[in-house]
Design an enzyme around this catalytic site. Sequence first.
Site, mmCIF file in Angstrom:
data_model
loop_
_atom_site.group_PDB
_atom_site.id
_atom_site.type_symbol
_atom_site.label_atom_id
_atom_site.label_comp_id
_atom_site.label_asym_id
_atom_site.label_seq_id
_atom_site.Cartn_x
_atom_site.Cartn_y
_atom_site.Cartn_z
ATOM 1 C CE LYS A 52 -3.546 -2.588 2.648
ATOM 2 N NZ LYS A 52 -4.318 -2.574 3.315
ATOM 3 C CD GLN A 96 -3.616 -4.244 5.980
ATOM 4 O OE1 GLN A 96 -3.586 -3.152 6.017
ATOM 5 N NE2 GLN A 96 -4.215 -5.312 5.979
ATOM 6 C CG ASP A 119 -9.139 -0.089 4.758
ATOM 7 O OD1 ASP A 119 -9.202 -0.238 3.837
ATOM 8 O OD2 ASP A 119 -9.329 -0.542 5.650
#
Length: 290
Positions: A52, A96, A119
Site C-alpha cells: 500500500k 490494517q 477502507d
Amino acid sequence: MILLDGKKTSQEIKDEIAKEVQKVSEKTGKKPHLAVVLVGNNGASVTYVNAKLKDCKEVGFDSTLVKLSETISEKELLEEVHKLNEDDAVDGYIVQLPLPKHIDEQKVIMAIDPEKDVDGFHPQNLGRMALNLPTFLPATPMGIIDLLDRYNIETGGKHCVVIGRSHIVGLPASILMGRNAYPGNATVTLTHSRTTNLKELLNEADIIIAALGKPNFVTADMVKDGVVIIDVGTTRVVDKSKKSGHRLVGDVDFEKVAEKASYITPVPGGVGPMTRVSLLKNTLMAARRK
Ligand code: NAP
C-alpha cells in the site's frame, strides 16, 4: 473467453490518479496523504502494508506508516486513532486488520472518523453505500465493480450469485451488484456455508462472485456457458517450485471453468490489484473533499 486483467486495468487507473494528483497538488500545494496503522508484525499484514505504501509512492501521494507494538493496549490504540482523526495533514487512514486478539476490531473501526475511513468499513460508510449515496466503498467490492465497468460487462437484469457474506467482500459486493446503478441492477443471490442448493444456484448464474477462501471450489460442472467469473479467493498453497515456497490459488478451478466462461479473472492478477487501487481512489476522494 476474455481475461479480466486486473493488473493492466489497475495500472490504467493508477496512471489516471497520478495525473489527478499532479493537478490537485499544483492547485493546493498539497498531495493526498494516506496513513497506515500497523499493529505487530503479522507477515501477511506487513506485506500488504508495504504494498500500500509502495502504491502511494507510485501515484505521488504522501504516506505515513504508524507502526505499533503487538502488545499495545486497546486504549492506547484508540488514542492513536483519535490523533489521526485530529491530524489535519492526514486525508485518510486505515488500520490494517486483523488486530491482535486482545483488541476489539469493531470498537477501533467505530472510532475512525468516517470522513477519513478510506477502507470504507465504518458503519456510517457502509450505510451510505447501502443507500447508494456517495461514500468510500470497501476496496475489494469497489475493485470488482470497477473491473466490470472497465470491461463494459452488462450486469442489469442478470442473475449474480455471490459466494461468501463477509463484511469486507461478499456482503458489500452483493449490495453493490443489486443497487440501482451501473454496474448493478442485477438480481442478486447471496450465499454462504448454510446454503443448501449452491450448485443449482450457480448453474443458473450469469455472474458469479466467488469469495469463500476455498481453493478450486467452483468447478466447471457448476457453471453455465457464458458465465462471468469474478474470483476473489486467494489461498496460499505450498509450492516448492516457487521462490517464495507458495503460490496463490483462487476459489475457481480456472483452467476448466475458463473454457465455459465469457469473462474470467485470473488469480493472481485479477481482483487483487484492483483492490489495491481502490484504496488510492478513496484517498484521492478524501483529499478532494477537504
Ligand atoms: P471469510 O471472512 O472467511 O468469509 C468466507 C465466507 O464464505 C463466509 O461467509 C462463509 O460462510 C462462506 N463459505 C465458506 N464455505 C462455504 C461453502 N462451502 N459454501 C458457501 N459459502 C461458504 O472470507 P473473506 O475475508 O471474505 O475472504 C474470502 C476469500 O477472498 C479469501 O480467500 C481471501 O483471502 C480472499 N480475499 C481476497 C482479496 C483480494 O483483494 N483479492 C481481498 C479480500 C479477501 P459463513 O458466513 O456461513 O461462515
